[in-house]
Design a protein around this motif. Structure first.
Motif, PDB file in Angstrom:
ATOM      1  N   MET A  22       0.847  -1.111  -0.135  1.00  0.00           N
ATOM      2  CA  MET A  22       0.033  -0.007  -0.025  1.00  0.00           C
ATOM      3  C   MET A  22       1.010   1.315  -0.164  1.00  0.00           C
ATOM      4  N   THR A  23       0.092   2.355  -0.449  1.00  0.00           N
ATOM      5  CA  THR A  23       0.821   3.659  -0.067  1.00  0.00           C
ATOM      6  C   THR A  23       0.585   4.107   1.273  1.00  0.00           C
ATOM      7  N   ASP A  24       1.623   4.555   2.274  1.00  0.00           N
ATOM      8  CA  ASP A  24       1.408   4.834   3.483  1.00  0.00           C
ATOM      9  C   ASP A  24       0.532   5.912   3.842  1.00  0.00           C
ATOM     10  N   ASP A  26       0.514   8.771   5.499  1.00  0.00           N
ATOM     11  CA  ASP A  26       1.275   9.788   5.391  1.00  0.00           C
ATOM     12  C   ASP A  26       1.545  10.486   4.362  1.00  0.00           C
ATOM     13  N   ASP A  27       1.525   9.546   3.171  1.00  0.00           N
ATOM     14  CA  ASP A  27       1.960   9.966   1.765  1.00  0.00           C
ATOM     15  C   ASP A  27       0.331  10.067   0.789  1.00  0.00           C
ATOM     16  N   VAL A  28      -0.748  10.108   1.719  1.00  0.00           N
ATOM     17  CA  VAL A  28      -1.987   9.796   0.883  1.00  0.00           C
ATOM     18  C   VAL A  28      -2.319  11.559   0.822  1.00  0.00           C
ATOM     19  N   PHE A  29      -2.811  11.641  -0.402  1.00  0.00           N
ATOM     20  CA  PHE A  29      -3.408  13.183  -0.712  1.00  0.00           C
ATOM     21  C   PHE A  29      -4.622  12.966  -0.274  1.00  0.00           C
ATOM     22  N   MET A  30      -5.210  13.940   0.581  1.00  0.00           N
ATOM     23  CA  MET A  30      -6.608  13.908   0.891  1.00  0.00           C
ATOM     24  C   MET A  30      -7.080  15.330   1.147  1.00  0.00           C
ATOM     25  N   TYR A  50      -3.309  12.938  -8.581  1.00  0.00           N
ATOM     26  CA  TYR A  50      -4.315  11.718  -8.487  1.00  0.00           C
ATOM     27  C   TYR A  50      -5.544  12.108  -8.961  1.00  0.00           C
ATOM     28  N   THR A  51      -6.131  10.814  -9.192  1.00  0.00           N
ATOM     29  CA  THR A  51      -7.595  11.013  -9.883  1.00  0.00           C
ATOM     30  C   THR A  51      -8.693  10.669  -8.879  1.00  0.00           C
ATOM     31  N   ARG A  52      -8.092   9.974  -7.927  1.00  0.00           N
ATOM     32  CA  ARG A  52      -9.141   9.849  -6.787  1.00  0.00           C
ATOM     33  C   ARG A  52      -8.538  10.053  -5.369  1.00  0.00           C
ATOM     34  N   ILE A  53      -9.525  11.020  -4.714  1.00  0.00           N
ATOM     35  CA  ILE A  53      -9.014  11.612  -3.631  1.00  0.00           C
ATOM     36  C   ILE A  53      -9.789  11.290  -2.430  1.00  0.00           C
ATOM     37  N   PRO A  54      -9.340  10.721  -1.246  1.00  0.00           N
ATOM     38  CA  PRO A  54      -9.986  10.446  -0.199  1.00  0.00           C
ATOM     39  C   PRO A  54     -10.541  11.710   0.638  1.00  0.00           C
ATOM     40  N   VAL A  55     -11.828  11.635   0.942  1.00  0.00           N
ATOM     41  CA  VAL A  55     -12.267  12.964   1.566  1.00  0.00           C
ATOM     42  C   VAL A  55     -12.785  12.650   3.165  1.00  0.00           C
ATOM     43  N   LEU A 173      -5.382  -0.942  -7.461  1.00  0.00           N
ATOM     44  CA  LEU A 173      -5.024  -1.936  -8.411  1.00  0.00           C
ATOM     45  C   LEU A 173      -3.789  -1.683  -8.990  1.00  0.00           C
ATOM     46  N   GLU A 174      -3.187  -0.636  -9.309  1.00  0.00           N
ATOM     47  CA  GLU A 174      -1.893  -0.206  -9.676  1.00  0.00           C
ATOM     48  C   GLU A 174      -0.684  -0.620  -8.760  1.00  0.00           C
ATOM     49  N   ASP A 175      -1.013  -0.400  -7.461  1.00  0.00           N
ATOM     50  CA  ASP A 175      -0.145  -1.344  -6.488  1.00  0.00           C
ATOM     51  C   ASP A 175       0.111  -2.640  -6.542  1.00  0.00           C
ATOM     52  N   ILE A 176      -0.873  -3.244  -7.070  1.00  0.00           N
ATOM     53  CA  ILE A 176      -0.845  -4.838  -6.989  1.00  0.00           C
ATOM     54  C   ILE A 176      -0.204  -5.283  -8.393  1.00  0.00           C
TER      55      ILE A 176
HETATM   56  P1  ATP Z   1      -5.226   6.493 -12.563  1.00  0.00           P
HETATM   57  O1  ATP Z   1      -3.818   5.801 -12.819  1.00  0.00           O
HETATM   58  O2  ATP Z   1      -6.567   5.901 -12.688  1.00  0.00           O
HETATM   59  O3  ATP Z   1      -4.959   8.078 -13.136  1.00  0.00           O
HETATM   60  P2  ATP Z   1      -4.034   7.499 -10.049  1.00  0.00           P
HETATM   61  O4  ATP Z   1      -2.617   7.758 -10.982  1.00  0.00           O
HETATM   62  O5  ATP Z   1      -4.702   8.602  -9.334  1.00  0.00           O
HETATM   63  O6  ATP Z   1      -5.019   6.885 -11.200  1.00  0.00           O
HETATM   64  P3  ATP Z   1      -3.122   4.880  -9.431  1.00  0.00           P
HETATM   65  O7  ATP Z   1      -2.666   4.856 -10.784  1.00  0.00           O
HETATM   66  O8  ATP Z   1      -4.457   3.945  -9.204  1.00  0.00           O
HETATM   67  O9  ATP Z   1      -3.762   6.266  -9.160  1.00  0.00           O
HETATM   68  O10 ATP Z   1      -2.115   4.639  -8.544  1.00  0.00           O
HETATM   69  C1  ATP Z   1      -0.592   5.003  -8.569  1.00  0.00           C
HETATM   70  C2  ATP Z   1      -0.110   5.130  -7.299  1.00  0.00           C
HETATM   71  O11 ATP Z   1      -0.502   6.189  -6.574  1.00  0.00           O
HETATM   72  C3  ATP Z   1      -0.219   4.040  -6.138  1.00  0.00           C
HETATM   73  O12 ATP Z   1       0.807   3.842  -5.532  1.00  0.00           O
HETATM   74  C4  ATP Z   1      -1.514   4.476  -5.485  1.00  0.00           C
HETATM   75  O13 ATP Z   1      -1.321   3.767  -4.202  1.00  0.00           O
HETATM   76  C5  ATP Z   1      -1.163   5.847  -5.312  1.00  0.00           C
HETATM   77  N1  ATP Z   1      -2.283   6.761  -5.066  1.00  0.00           N
HETATM   78  C6  ATP Z   1      -3.387   6.653  -5.624  1.00  0.00           C
HETATM   79  N2  ATP Z   1      -4.500   7.742  -5.136  1.00  0.00           N
HETATM   80  C7  ATP Z   1      -3.483   8.416  -4.189  1.00  0.00           C
HETATM   81  C8  ATP Z   1      -3.793   9.619  -3.172  1.00  0.00           C
HETATM   82  N3  ATP Z   1      -4.962  10.317  -3.572  1.00  0.00           N
HETATM   83  N4  ATP Z   1      -2.825  10.020  -2.328  1.00  0.00           N
HETATM   84  C9  ATP Z   1      -1.776   9.151  -2.569  1.00  0.00           C
HETATM   85  N5  ATP Z   1      -1.361   8.215  -3.114  1.00  0.00           N
HETATM   86  C10 ATP Z   1      -2.382   7.948  -4.273  1.00  0.00           C
END
Ligand code: ATP
Ligand code: ATP
Length: 184
Positions: A22-24, A26-30, A50-55, A173-176
């Motif tokens: 997983m992405t830690d 602390d590095d998650v953009f929310m 990023y395309t999906r952002i946790p709220v 899915l990309e992490d996997i």
């Molecule tokens: P897409 O490829 O559909 O445009 P994305 O680039 O936002 O989406 P992914 O390609 O699914 O995201 O993931 C790429 C990496 O970014 C993965 O390691 C994932 O864990 C990480 N990631 C995705 N969303 C976030 C986020 N909001 N904050 C931090 N890391 C994220």
């Protein structure tokens, strides 16, 4: 990239759990649901890439209830000063929360079903505690068995409400798939 490499990657993946890839947190953009989608916030979102952002609710980063999709922002005018809550609430994206010890292959099976390709990851047992005890015991040695049991045990898709859980990361899915293709 050879077929053999992928096969090795797949075998490595059997041993891994969600927390290993997983992405830690602390590095998650929310974003907070209270944040206003002004030019400054929009720039931050755009810069994050990023395309999906946790709220999350208020200022509690453990209370992630929703996802904001960047595509949801396409129809908002720049000077509307609408809140994250309004947009995320309107689009109601599904959010899955999984236990950090969930086998990666079990989550991959879920992702394969295609409804969502991102999950928030909670500290071990937090998810179990709040999902009516259907979670399988971690001590089983047989990984395959464990994966299969977990698949059926974790089909409770909604985020737990009003419970204190500790979020530790985010997985997509990309992490996997990255893990699959990375085998040396
Ligand atoms: P897409 O490829 O559909 O445009 P994305 O680039 O936002 O989406 P992914 O390609 O699914 O995201 O993931 C790429 C990496 O970014 C993965 O390691 C994932 O864990 C990480 N990631 C995705 N969303 C976030 C986020 N909001 N904050 C931090 N890391 C994220
Ligand atoms: P994610 O997979 O990142 O969670 P998503 O649902 O927005 O988010 P994809 O997974 O890339 O995007 O696509 C889901 C499905 O929708 C795929 O089968 C894809 O082929 C299809 N799809 C995506 N964009 C389009 C499009 N513009 N036109 C038709 N089909 C599309």
């Amino acid at each position: 990239l050879s077929t053999l490499k992928i096969a090795i990657g797949a075998m490595e993946l059997i041993k891994k759990s969600v927390k290993d890839v997983m992405t830690d947190i602390d590095d998650v953009f929310m974003l907070s649901e209270d944040q206003v989608l002004n030019a400054e916030t929009m720039t931050k979102i755009s810069d994050s890439g990023y395309t999906r952002i946790p709220v999350y609710e208020g200022n509690n980063r453990n209370k992630v209830k929703n996802l904001l999709y960047v595509t949801d922002l396409a129809l908002i005018g720049k000077d509307n000063n609408i809140t994250v809550k309004a947009v995320a609430g309107f689009n109601k994206r599904r959010l899955r929360i999984v236990d950090e010890n969930m086998p990666v292959l079990a989550l991959m099976d879920e992702f394969k079903m295609g409804e969502y390709h991102l999950a928030m990851v909670a500290k071990a047992h937090d998810v179990k505690k709040h999902h009516h005890g259907k979670f399988v015991d971690d001590k089983m040695d047989n990984f395959i068995m464990k994966s299969m049991k977990l698949v059926e045990a974790t089909m409770l898709p909604e985020a737990p409400e009003d419970h204190a859980i500790t979020l530790v990361g985010l997985i997509t899915l990309e992490d996997i798939t990255e893990e699959l293709l990375q085998a040396e």
